[in-house]
Scaffold this active site. Structure first.
Site, short mmCIF file in Angstrom:
data_model
loop_
_atom_site.label_atom_id
_atom_site.label_comp_id
_atom_site.label_asym_id
_atom_site.label_seq_id
_atom_site.Cartn_x
_atom_site.Cartn_y
_atom_site.Cartn_z
N SER A 118 0.82 -1.22 0.00
CA SER A 118 0.00 0.00 0.00
C SER A 118 0.85 1.26 0.00
CB SER A 118 -0.91 0.02 1.23
OG SER A 118 -0.14 0.04 2.42
N HIS A 162 -2.91 -3.14 -5.65
CA HIS A 162 -3.23 -2.74 -4.29
C HIS A 162 -4.71 -2.94 -4.01
CE1 HIS A 162 -3.76 0.64 -1.13
NE2 HIS A 162 -3.58 -0.53 -0.55
N GLU A 174 -6.04 -0.76 -7.09
CA GLU A 174 -5.14 0.13 -7.83
C GLU A 174 -4.09 -0.72 -8.53
OE1 GLU A 174 -5.20 4.05 -4.93
OE2 GLU A 174 -4.00 2.31 -4.33
N ASN A 223 -4.23 6.45 -1.04
CA ASN A 223 -3.45 6.84 0.13
C ASN A 223 -2.64 8.11 -0.10
OD1 ASN A 223 -4.45 4.69 1.56
ND2 ASN A 223 -2.69 3.37 1.19
#
Length: 330
Positions: A156, A177, A189, A227
């Site tokens: 991540s 991800h 992702e 993120n």
């Protein structure tokens, strides 16, 4: 920390957080399904994320075999139990039939013998977030797997490029991800580096779609899409606490009612784990010192140093009783 930065959660929280992420659109929706699916898929690591990825791949029924690898029998047994429990829950809730659950489980070969994944077409790694461990693993896999095998990391926050270069086959390396819990969260992702072969990327992207997920495309940037946007916003909320700009309660209420978020940033940080948040931003600050968006608030450092990690420790920005959030810490 676990392989994924995000959520270790009960269903009620899953519903809230799913709303938070469900607006992410598939930027590559024009990708068509390919007939070149991966016949044999390997999953390395059956922890919080890995067991969910393994289950999703097995349930999709587009590969003849899923090989689930852990280097210790106890971890392997624990991952298998998690998958069995998840499938049983889906059967009880009539989301799938018992026959489908049994068929999915029968597609998985559970092993502690790494040689059993050496001839896999596609390998997804979901081990702990330790770059040295991952690089060592990929160096080993690069030497032992067949030349055609494509590698994918579920990290991540770590550099896909670093891992790709360690593998000895950076052209056959991507990031995938997933979000926790994998069984419920639709977004994945799919991350490419400057080395990634376009055909390899397209195959990985198509595989994500084929197992029923919504794939979005991203270059290898810190935190990828979600993120990279989310973590700095949490840090800014903490910076407001440092400056006494507003109270914890009012910051969270403002983002819920003013921005439509299902939970405020400080509530979310507590839920994720303040130690996890600190781990992420410390790595970013160290590796990207010129990026002004990456900061480490004083209150975050102080809380982690005091052992106040949020939900998992019972105290962070809020008091917690198990999964139930209480009042802000005074």
């Amino acid at each position: 920390i676990t392989s994924n930065f995000y959520y270790d959660t009960e269903l009620s929280h899953n519903n809230m957080l799913s709303r938070f992420l469900s607006s992410a659109s598939a930027r590559h929706a024009n990708h068509v399904r390919t007939l070149a699916t991966f016949d044999k898929v390997g999953i390395i690591g059956l922890g919080l994320m890995g067991h969910g990825i393994c289950q999703a791949a097995a349930m999709a029924n587009n590969s003849s075999q899923i090989v689930a690898f852990e280097n210790e029998q106890g971890f392997l047994d624990g991952g298998k139990t998690r998958i069995e429990n998840s499938l049983n829950t889906m059967v009880k809730k009539e989301r799938i039939s018992r026959d489908d659950a049994d068929a999915a489980l029968n597609r998985i070969v559970f092993t502690t013998d790494v040689s059993q994944i050496a001839n896999a077409d596609f390998i997804v790694e979901a081990v702990i977030e330790n770059i040295d461990l991952k690089k060592s693993l990929y160096s080993q896999l690069g030497a032992e797997c067949k030349p055609e095998t494509i590698f994918a990391s579920n990290t991540s926050s770590l550099s896909i490029t670093e891992m790709a270069e360690s593998s000895g086959r950076p052209d056959k390396f991507v990031g995938v991800h997933f979000f926790n819990p994998v069984q419920l969260m639709k977004l994945v992702e799919v991350v490419r580096t400057e080395h990634t072969d376009p055909d390899v990327y397209d195959k990985a992207f198509a595989w994500v779609q084929e197992i029923g997920k919504v794939a979005v495309a991203c270059n290898d940037t810190p935190g990828f899409i979600v993120n990279r946007l989310l973590v700095p916003s949490l840090m800014q909320a903490m910076a407001m606490v440092d400056r006494n700009d507003a109270s914890v309660k009012d910051i969270d209420i403002s983002m819920k009612l003013g921005a439509g978020h299902p939970m405020g940033p400080l509530h979310l940080a507590d839920y994720i784990g303040l130690d996890t948040c600190l781990f992420i931003v410390e790595g970013w600050v160290e590796n990207f010192p010129d990026e002004r968006a990456f900061i480490i608030p004083d209150c975050l450092k102080a809380k982690v140093a005091a052992g106040d990690l949020g939900r998992k420790s019972g105290r962070g920005f809020y008091n917690w009783d198990g999964e139930r959030r209480g009042d802000p810490v005074s």
